[in-house]
Design a protein around this motif. Sequence first.
Motif, PDB file in Angstrom:
ATOM      1  N   TRP A 451       1.062  -1.247  -0.022  1.00  0.00           N
ATOM      2  CA  TRP A 451      -0.071  -0.095  -0.308  1.00  0.00           C
ATOM      3  C   TRP A 451       0.656   1.362  -0.202  1.00  0.00           C
ATOM      4  O   TRP A 451       0.388   2.431  -0.613  1.00  0.00           O
ATOM      5  N   LEU A 452       1.466   1.492   1.000  1.00  0.00           N
ATOM      6  CA  LEU A 452       3.035   2.867   0.884  1.00  0.00           C
ATOM      7  C   LEU A 452       3.707   2.892  -0.619  1.00  0.00           C
ATOM      8  O   LEU A 452       3.317   3.730  -1.141  1.00  0.00           O
ATOM      9  N   GLU A 453       4.035   1.700  -1.287  1.00  0.00           N
ATOM     10  CA  GLU A 453       4.380   1.839  -2.460  1.00  0.00           C
ATOM     11  C   GLU A 453       4.149   2.274  -3.565  1.00  0.00           C
ATOM     12  O   GLU A 453       4.489   3.226  -3.904  1.00  0.00           O
ATOM     13  N   SER A 454       2.775   1.726  -3.312  1.00  0.00           N
ATOM     14  CA  SER A 454       1.697   2.244  -4.004  1.00  0.00           C
ATOM     15  C   SER A 454       1.631   4.469  -4.361  1.00  0.00           C
ATOM     16  O   SER A 454       1.287   4.614  -5.203  1.00  0.00           O
ATOM     17  N   ALA A 455       1.646   4.363  -2.687  1.00  0.00           N
ATOM     18  CA  ALA A 455       0.760   5.266  -2.650  1.00  0.00           C
ATOM     19  C   ALA A 455       2.004   6.636  -2.874  1.00  0.00           C
ATOM     20  O   ALA A 455       2.061   7.454  -3.693  1.00  0.00           O
ATOM     21  N   VAL A 456       3.694   5.528  -1.818  1.00  0.00           N
ATOM     22  CA  VAL A 456       4.384   6.691  -3.225  1.00  0.00           C
ATOM     23  C   VAL A 456       4.589   6.933  -4.467  1.00  0.00           C
ATOM     24  O   VAL A 456       4.664   8.290  -4.849  1.00  0.00           O
ATOM     25  N   GLU A 457       4.401   5.736  -5.443  1.00  0.00           N
ATOM     26  CA  GLU A 457       4.194   5.949  -6.459  1.00  0.00           C
ATOM     27  C   GLU A 457       3.297   7.127  -7.241  1.00  0.00           C
ATOM     28  O   GLU A 457       3.998   7.767  -8.443  1.00  0.00           O
ATOM     29  N   LYS A 458       1.964   7.132  -6.518  1.00  0.00           N
ATOM     30  CA  LYS A 458       1.041   8.580  -7.637  1.00  0.00           C
ATOM     31  C   LYS A 458       1.393   9.271  -7.126  1.00  0.00           C
ATOM     32  O   LYS A 458       1.302  10.440  -7.477  1.00  0.00           O
ATOM     33  N   LEU A 459       2.921   9.394  -6.056  1.00  0.00           N
ATOM     34  CA  LEU A 459       2.438  10.824  -5.339  1.00  0.00           C
ATOM     35  C   LEU A 459       4.232  11.018  -5.980  1.00  0.00           C
ATOM     36  O   LEU A 459       4.435  12.346  -6.086  1.00  0.00           O
ATOM     37  N   GLY A 460       4.840   9.992  -7.352  1.00  0.00           N
ATOM     38  CA  GLY A 460       5.951  10.688  -7.125  1.00  0.00           C
ATOM     39  C   GLY A 460       6.959  11.268  -6.187  1.00  0.00           C
ATOM     40  O   GLY A 460       8.417  11.962  -6.636  1.00  0.00           O
ATOM     41  N   ALA A 461       7.430  10.558  -5.468  1.00  0.00           N
ATOM     42  CA  ALA A 461       8.193  10.711  -4.117  1.00  0.00           C
ATOM     43  C   ALA A 461       9.707  10.013  -4.872  1.00  0.00           C
ATOM     44  O   ALA A 461       9.786   9.206  -5.140  1.00  0.00           O
ATOM     45  N   SER A 462      10.151  10.221  -4.080  1.00  0.00           N
ATOM     46  CA  SER A 462      11.573  10.233  -3.556  1.00  0.00           C
ATOM     47  C   SER A 462      11.999   9.219  -3.148  1.00  0.00           C
ATOM     48  O   SER A 462      11.286   8.811  -2.248  1.00  0.00           O
ATOM     49  N   ALA A 463      13.033   8.164  -3.015  1.00  0.00           N
ATOM     50  CA  ALA A 463      13.855   7.285  -2.269  1.00  0.00           C
ATOM     51  C   ALA A 463      14.043   8.699  -0.487  1.00  0.00           C
ATOM     52  O   ALA A 463      13.702   7.472   0.019  1.00  0.00           O
ATOM     53  N   ALA A 494       0.986   9.948   7.968  1.00  0.00           N
ATOM     54  CA  ALA A 494       2.849  10.118   7.889  1.00  0.00           C
ATOM     55  C   ALA A 494       2.646  11.202   5.933  1.00  0.00           C
ATOM     56  O   ALA A 494       2.852  12.396   6.046  1.00  0.00           O
ATOM     57  N   LEU A 495       2.112  10.363   4.792  1.00  0.00           N
ATOM     58  CA  LEU A 495       1.636  10.302   3.937  1.00  0.00           C
ATOM     59  C   LEU A 495       0.930  12.170   3.830  1.00  0.00           C
ATOM     60  O   LEU A 495       1.197  13.424   3.298  1.00  0.00           O
ATOM     61  N   HIS A 496      -0.561  11.657   4.656  1.00  0.00           N
ATOM     62  CA  HIS A 496      -0.904  13.266   4.586  1.00  0.00           C
ATOM     63  C   HIS A 496      -0.429  14.691   4.594  1.00  0.00           C
ATOM     64  O   HIS A 496      -0.216  15.490   4.879  1.00  0.00           O
ATOM     65  N   TYR A 497       0.841  14.359   5.823  1.00  0.00           N
ATOM     66  CA  TYR A 497       1.629  16.150   6.283  1.00  0.00           C
ATOM     67  C   TYR A 497       2.866  15.570   5.031  1.00  0.00           C
ATOM     68  O   TYR A 497       3.896  16.738   4.598  1.00  0.00           O
TER      69      TYR A 497
END
Length: 500
Positions: A451-463, A494-497
Amino acid sequence: MSLAVTLSRAQEGVTAPQVVVEVHLSGGLPSTSIVGLPDSAVREARDRVRVAIQNTAFEYPNRRVTVNLAPAELPKDGGRFDLAIALGILAAGSQVPRERLDDCEFLGELALSGELRAVPGILPALIRARRSGRRIVVPRANAAEAALVGEADVLLADSLAEVCAWLGGHATLGVPEAATDFYDLPTCGPDMRDVRGQYQARRAMEIAAAGGHHLLMIGPPGTGKTMLAERLPGILPPMTESEALESCAIRSLSSEAIDPDCWRRRPFRAPHHTASGVALVGGGSSPRPGEISLAHNGVLFLDELPEFSRHVLEVLREPLESGQIVISRAARQSTFPAEFQLVAAMNPCPCGYAGDPTHDCRCTPDQVQRYRARISGPLLDRIDLCVEVPRVPIADLTAPRGPHDDDSATVRQRVINAREKALLRAGQPNAELSVVNLERDCALPQAEREWLESAVEKLGASARAYHRVLRVARTIADLEGGAGCVEQHHLAEALHYRRF
């Protein structure tokens, strides 16, 4: 024997390397020379020392005086060596006994009358002298700083004559009174109970304090961003003695006054947005600490973040990661600690009222984009928490305080409990967790990880952003006080912030 040796200490960054002062009297035309890479202030010591010795009723040698400051490759500056040079000259001429010079260090600038004046940056020298097990004689004007170094054999003197009388066994020197810290953060500092509403921002402040995370607040003018930032030191865990001494040593280098009644208070620095890069990180021909080092173990607050020069903001990127700043010059290199907690505030647009229902925003989309683009992506990537601080209704300002309007003492206790869990688990705050410790302490079940990997991918966040989300989630779990497992709702908060 016309050779005498005394000990003193130089100033190099936040360290105080030992300097051996060798004085030799020889025949020839009367003269005084100082060698060993002295600057102009040290070279001028020959005139100050000569007049001070004569005004103290001693005889200045009518011979060739050579003073060597070793090691020769270490730059020496200021008037801190005056007392050691004067005692070396008197000992070489057999005017004072040499027996008590071997296990003692001397620091102090001499006035022409022979009185001792305060020396800036004396606290690092006191700390190093304590580690070496030697006594150290300093001017009485530095008594406030000397009182901070417990279990150190520090002696205080008012004049050269008093030190000479002590060396001869005819007088005793004073000792500093032990420093007592009467400062109580929850009661004496700005209190979180003064903040009305803004529960989301208060929650973000508590998470930032518990984990040592960097925080960015975005909101219209007058919504309490500065008020919140000023109360962050009051909810942070208390500094240890070593941390407090480090922070005071940096302030001592900058010649700032140190109040012994509140020397363990975490520093709070808020430079103006017109500050230069050198003012922020330090520098100069003789390197001095900047605002990020003065905020060491405390809070650096940057209000109106986009109004800072882009170049000035970019110099923060390396210290935010490494916790130190290295200033290199042609003659020397100095390293200053800079483990600070960054708190920044900005408006949502140039006029400040984008999204505010009570005001009309007249900024065009291009103006808003240019305003926000003043903060680079790499700098934003290093900020863990971003929270909106909306306008508080007037009715909320006058309403009775609710059950969630905790004061600083209550919030601080929750922060201390969460920080203690992190220290017991990894020996460091969650914001500083290494990747290895992060994988161990934030191990996720298969479903949560996907779930976290999918959310980070959608945000386009870095490592880096992915790891920072995990660190913030770890802090949120610690604040809950449960078993300590990181769960999906911790990750979601944490993603909300990270909604930059």
